[in-house]
Design an enzyme around this catalytic site. Structure first.
Site, PDB file in Angstrom:
ATOM      1  N   HIS A  18       0.800  -1.257   0.061  1.00 46.32           N
ATOM      2  CA  HIS A  18       0.039  -0.026   0.007  1.00 46.32           C
ATOM      3  C   HIS A  18       1.137   1.425   0.030  1.00 46.32           C
ATOM      4  O   HIS A  18       1.974   1.363   0.651  1.00 46.32           O
ATOM      5  CB  HIS A  18      -1.026   0.030   1.158  1.00 46.32           C
ATOM      6  CG  HIS A  18      -1.957   1.032   1.194  1.00 46.32           C
ATOM      7  ND1 HIS A  18      -1.832   2.189   1.545  1.00 46.32           N
ATOM      8  CD2 HIS A  18      -3.088   0.943   0.821  1.00 46.32           C
ATOM      9  CE1 HIS A  18      -2.780   3.001   1.315  1.00 46.32           C
ATOM     10  NE2 HIS A  18      -3.830   2.166   1.111  1.00 46.32           N
ATOM     11  N   ALA A  41     -19.969  -2.000   0.235  1.00 45.59           N
ATOM     12  CA  ALA A  41     -19.027  -1.135  -0.773  1.00 45.59           C
ATOM     13  C   ALA A  41     -18.392  -0.312   0.137  1.00 45.59           C
ATOM     14  O   ALA A  41     -18.664   0.207   1.169  1.00 45.59           O
ATOM     15  CB  ALA A  41     -20.039  -0.542  -1.747  1.00 45.59           C
ATOM     16  N   ALA A  59     -21.706  -0.587   4.266  1.00 46.81           N
ATOM     17  CA  ALA A  59     -20.667   0.073   3.427  1.00 46.81           C
ATOM     18  C   ALA A  59     -20.175   1.205   4.158  1.00 46.81           C
ATOM     19  O   ALA A  59     -20.538   2.068   4.922  1.00 46.81           O
ATOM     20  CB  ALA A  59     -21.842   0.726   2.178  1.00 46.81           C
ATOM     21  N   ARG A  64     -11.652  -2.527  12.478  1.00 43.54           N
ATOM     22  CA  ARG A  64     -10.351  -2.647  13.059  1.00 43.54           C
ATOM     23  C   ARG A  64     -10.220  -3.950  13.858  1.00 43.54           C
ATOM     24  O   ARG A  64      -9.075  -4.249  14.244  1.00 43.54           O
ATOM     25  CB  ARG A  64     -10.186  -1.256  13.959  1.00 43.54           C
ATOM     26  CG  ARG A  64     -10.184  -0.097  13.080  1.00 43.54           C
ATOM     27  CD  ARG A  64      -9.862   1.020  14.100  1.00 43.54           C
ATOM     28  NE  ARG A  64     -10.305   0.867  15.413  1.00 43.54           N
ATOM     29  CZ  ARG A  64      -9.828   1.608  16.580  1.00 43.54           C
ATOM     30  NH1 ARG A  64      -9.357   2.821  16.296  1.00 43.54           N
ATOM     31  NH2 ARG A  64     -10.371   1.376  17.530  1.00 43.54           N
TER      32      ARG A  64
END
Length: 107
Positions: A18, A41, A59, A64
């Protein structure tokens, strides 16, 4: 991914290369989606998160921590909003969590 998992478009699962890895500590770990789970989404699932069987991630949620079976979670950070039925007993949660994911037997 397990059987009958639904993932809508633009779900983000953090990955090792990333662009923010240059400024954040390097880490990669699995993300597990159990049987019958649903991820909306633009949801973001951080490393080491497990989405329990029949759990729903709203969505745009940022997940976490692991999501228990039959929970509906949403928000930033994600929290339990409701249960698809009464909170599962320890036995129900254990039975649901033991459902195999696709490819588990081949590891």
């Amino acid at each position: 991914l397990a059987a009958r998992v639904t993932v809508l478009t633009n779900m983000n699962v953090c990955y090792a290369d990333h662009p923010l890895q240059a400024v954040l500590p390097s880490m990669s770990a699995p993300v597990i989606l159990r049987r019958g789970s649903f991820v909306g989404a633009n949801a973001t699932l951080l490393p080491r998160v497990e989405i329990g069987p029949c759990a729903v991630v709203a969505a745009g949620a940022v997940v976490r921590t692991s999501v228990p079976p039959f929970a509906v979670v949403g928000g930033v950070p994600a929290k339990v909003l409701r249960w698809l039925h009464d909170a599962p007993s320890a036995a129900e949660a254990s039975n649901a969590a033991s459902a195999p994911t696709i490819g588990e037997g081949s590891r």
